[in-house]
Design a protein around this motif. Sequence first.
Motif, PDB file in Angstrom:
ATOM      1  N   UNK A  70      75.821  40.674 -47.722  1.00 29.47           N
ATOM      2  CA  UNK A  70      76.425  41.070 -46.343  1.00 29.47           C
ATOM      3  C   UNK A  70      77.541  40.026 -45.859  1.00 29.47           C
ATOM      4  N   UNK A  71      77.325  38.807 -46.101  1.00 28.22           N
ATOM      5  CA  UNK A  71      78.170  37.867 -45.653  1.00 28.22           C
ATOM      6  C   UNK A  71      79.532  37.972 -46.667  1.00 28.22           C
ATOM      7  N   UNK A  72      79.469  38.376 -47.745  1.00 25.78           N
ATOM      8  CA  UNK A  72      80.427  38.451 -48.565  1.00 25.78           C
ATOM      9  C   UNK A  72      81.227  40.177 -48.366  1.00 25.78           C
ATOM     10  N   UNK A  73      80.720  40.981 -47.599  1.00 24.55           N
ATOM     11  CA  UNK A  73      81.213  42.446 -47.434  1.00 24.55           C
ATOM     12  C   UNK A  73      80.698  43.209 -48.682  1.00 24.55           C
ATOM     13  N   UNK A  74      79.657  42.967 -49.173  1.00 29.56           N
ATOM     14  CA  UNK A  74      79.490  43.736 -50.542  1.00 29.56           C
ATOM     15  C   UNK A  74      78.228  44.360 -50.309  1.00 29.56           C
ATOM     16  N   UNK A  75      77.884  45.387 -50.712  1.00 29.87           N
ATOM     17  CA  UNK A  75      76.730  46.387 -50.857  1.00 29.87           C
ATOM     18  C   UNK A  75      75.726  45.725 -52.012  1.00 29.87           C
ATOM     19  N   UNK A  76      74.464  45.942 -51.564  1.00 31.82           N
ATOM     20  CA  UNK A  76      73.541  45.555 -52.629  1.00 31.82           C
ATOM     21  C   UNK A  76      73.493  46.401 -53.769  1.00 31.82           C
ATOM     22  N   UNK A  77      73.290  46.180 -54.962  1.00 38.24           N
ATOM     23  CA  UNK A  77      72.934  46.981 -56.149  1.00 38.24           C
ATOM     24  C   UNK A  77      71.311  47.006 -56.260  1.00 38.24           C
ATOM     25  N   UNK A  78      71.161  48.632 -55.544  1.00 37.65           N
ATOM     26  CA  UNK A  78      69.742  49.031 -55.553  1.00 37.65           C
ATOM     27  C   UNK A  78      68.990  48.801 -56.475  1.00 37.65           C
ATOM     28  N   UNK A  79      69.389  48.973 -57.772  1.00 33.81           N
ATOM     29  CA  UNK A  79      68.641  48.897 -58.991  1.00 33.81           C
ATOM     30  C   UNK A  79      68.194  47.604 -59.174  1.00 33.81           C
ATOM     31  N   UNK A  80      69.168  46.425 -58.939  1.00 33.93           N
ATOM     32  CA  UNK A  80      68.907  44.967 -58.942  1.00 33.93           C
ATOM     33  C   UNK A  80      68.051  44.519 -57.963  1.00 33.93           C
ATOM     34  N   UNK A  81      68.318  44.933 -57.028  1.00 35.21           N
ATOM     35  CA  UNK A  81      67.571  44.716 -55.667  1.00 35.21           C
ATOM     36  C   UNK A  81      65.915  44.835 -55.878  1.00 35.21           C
ATOM     37  N   UNK A  82      65.588  46.037 -56.218  1.00 35.82           N
ATOM     38  CA  UNK A  82      64.448  46.690 -56.569  1.00 35.82           C
ATOM     39  C   UNK A  82      63.692  45.766 -57.835  1.00 35.82           C
ATOM     40  N   UNK A  83      64.561  45.328 -58.629  1.00 35.60           N
ATOM     41  CA  UNK A  83      64.050  44.647 -60.005  1.00 35.60           C
ATOM     42  C   UNK A  83      63.575  43.130 -59.173  1.00 35.60           C
ATOM     43  N   UNK A  84      64.426  42.571 -58.573  1.00 34.68           N
ATOM     44  CA  UNK A  84      63.992  41.153 -58.161  1.00 34.68           C
ATOM     45  C   UNK A  84      62.850  41.314 -57.143  1.00 34.68           C
ATOM     46  N   UNK A  85      63.097  42.262 -56.101  1.00 37.90           N
ATOM     47  CA  UNK A  85      61.871  42.158 -55.238  1.00 37.90           C
ATOM     48  C   UNK A  85      60.533  42.505 -56.089  1.00 37.90           C
ATOM     49  N   UNK A  86      60.632  43.369 -57.038  1.00 39.14           N
ATOM     50  CA  UNK A  86      59.187  43.480 -57.969  1.00 39.14           C
ATOM     51  C   UNK A  86      59.114  42.274 -58.584  1.00 39.14           C
ATOM     52  N   UNK A  87      60.022  41.357 -59.005  1.00 35.96           N
ATOM     53  CA  UNK A  87      59.669  40.210 -59.942  1.00 35.96           C
ATOM     54  C   UNK A  87      58.995  39.270 -59.010  1.00 35.96           C
ATOM     55  N   UNK A  88      59.454  39.236 -57.759  1.00 38.49           N
ATOM     56  CA  UNK A  88      59.055  38.014 -56.724  1.00 38.49           C
ATOM     57  C   UNK A  88      57.562  38.630 -55.952  1.00 38.49           C
ATOM     58  N   UNK A  89      57.241  40.034 -56.119  1.00 33.91           N
ATOM     59  CA  UNK A  89      56.275  40.372 -55.593  1.00 33.91           C
ATOM     60  C   UNK A  89      56.191  40.504 -54.152  1.00 33.91           C
ATOM     61  N   UNK A  90      57.291  41.259 -53.633  1.00 29.50           N
ATOM     62  CA  UNK A  90      57.403  41.455 -52.219  1.00 29.50           C
ATOM     63  C   UNK A  90      57.926  42.971 -51.833  1.00 29.50           C
ATOM     64  N   UNK A  91      57.704  43.749 -52.732  1.00 30.72           N
ATOM     65  CA  UNK A  91      58.056  45.118 -52.494  1.00 30.72           C
ATOM     66  C   UNK A  91      57.137  45.706 -51.325  1.00 30.72           C
ATOM     67  N   UNK A  92      55.955  45.400 -50.920  1.00 29.90           N
ATOM     68  CA  UNK A  92      55.218  45.674 -49.733  1.00 29.90           C
ATOM     69  C   UNK A  92      55.405  44.817 -48.713  1.00 29.90           C
ATOM     70  N   UNK A  93      56.494  44.129 -48.588  1.00 29.73           N
ATOM     71  CA  UNK A  93      56.547  42.917 -47.596  1.00 29.73           C
ATOM     72  C   UNK A  93      58.131  43.168 -46.813  1.00 29.73           C
ATOM     73  N   UNK A  94      59.054  44.209 -47.337  1.00 33.17           N
ATOM     74  CA  UNK A  94      60.331  44.229 -47.064  1.00 33.17           C
ATOM     75  C   UNK A  94      60.537  44.437 -45.644  1.00 33.17           C
TER      76      UNK A  94
END
Length: 269
Positions: A130-154
């Motif tokens: 957001x600070x860089x004025x860029x949109x998140x890559x939805x696929x990558x965001x989902x992948x890293x959220x799953x990797x760190x175990x936070x899918x149910x804490x967003x």
Amino acid sequence: MRGRHTGGTVAGGGGGGNGADAIRLEAVRKVYGTGRAAVAALDGVTAVFPPGGFTAVMGPSGSGKSTFLHCAAGLDRPTEGRVLLGGVDLGQLSETALTTLRRDRVGFVFQAFNLMSALDVRDNITLPLRLAGRRPDGEWLTRIVSRVGLADRLGHRPAELSGGQQQRVAIARALVTRPAVVFADEPTGALDATTAHEVLGLLRGVVDGLGQTVVMVTHDPVAASYADRVLFLAGGRLVDELRAPTAEAISHRMRGLRGGAEPVGVARC
């Protein structure tokens, strides 16, 4: 047994991709003060970090660990020598260009989680974009959220999370820009032993599973044993390294540093 990455980038990861070293320090010297008050916090350090590895940096108090991290991450400029990140000489960049490179190509994880209390987990993770004025890559965001175990804490805010969960948010935030390298400065210093084990396993996992390059400064031999190798600093110089380290071997080497040590050559994973 924890897996050890042998270098090289796993497809889909954030590790360098163009064949260049993730980071290279060449005869880096950092001096604070002038004249008789001058102190060399780093004194001719040369080290190479290929993509896709996990390196811990250790040393006694005052050995230059923090200065090493600051110079390698582009937070401070060396007095002499060069630091290259993905082949880019940081010393040749303007302050504006250096700030942009750090934002886009470097991730940071600190002992203090440094989360924004008013933002939920999703917004904390995506804040660098957001600070860089860029949109998140939805696929990558989902992948890293799953990797760190936070899918149910967003939707939760930091105050609703445990310390370990907050550090997981910080790790996800560090990964969201697909950085060339993640620097971790005492990432488990504020955590209990069980939670620290989980966070270190997570850092190990992003190296092995995502091809991420991680450089971690720590005082803890158990934490350092999760790395592929350990670099030891003393008196601002690189004095030794261990590969596939154990906590016992690291502790033994740290005790030896109290008696002084000679510098070694180029540290190369």
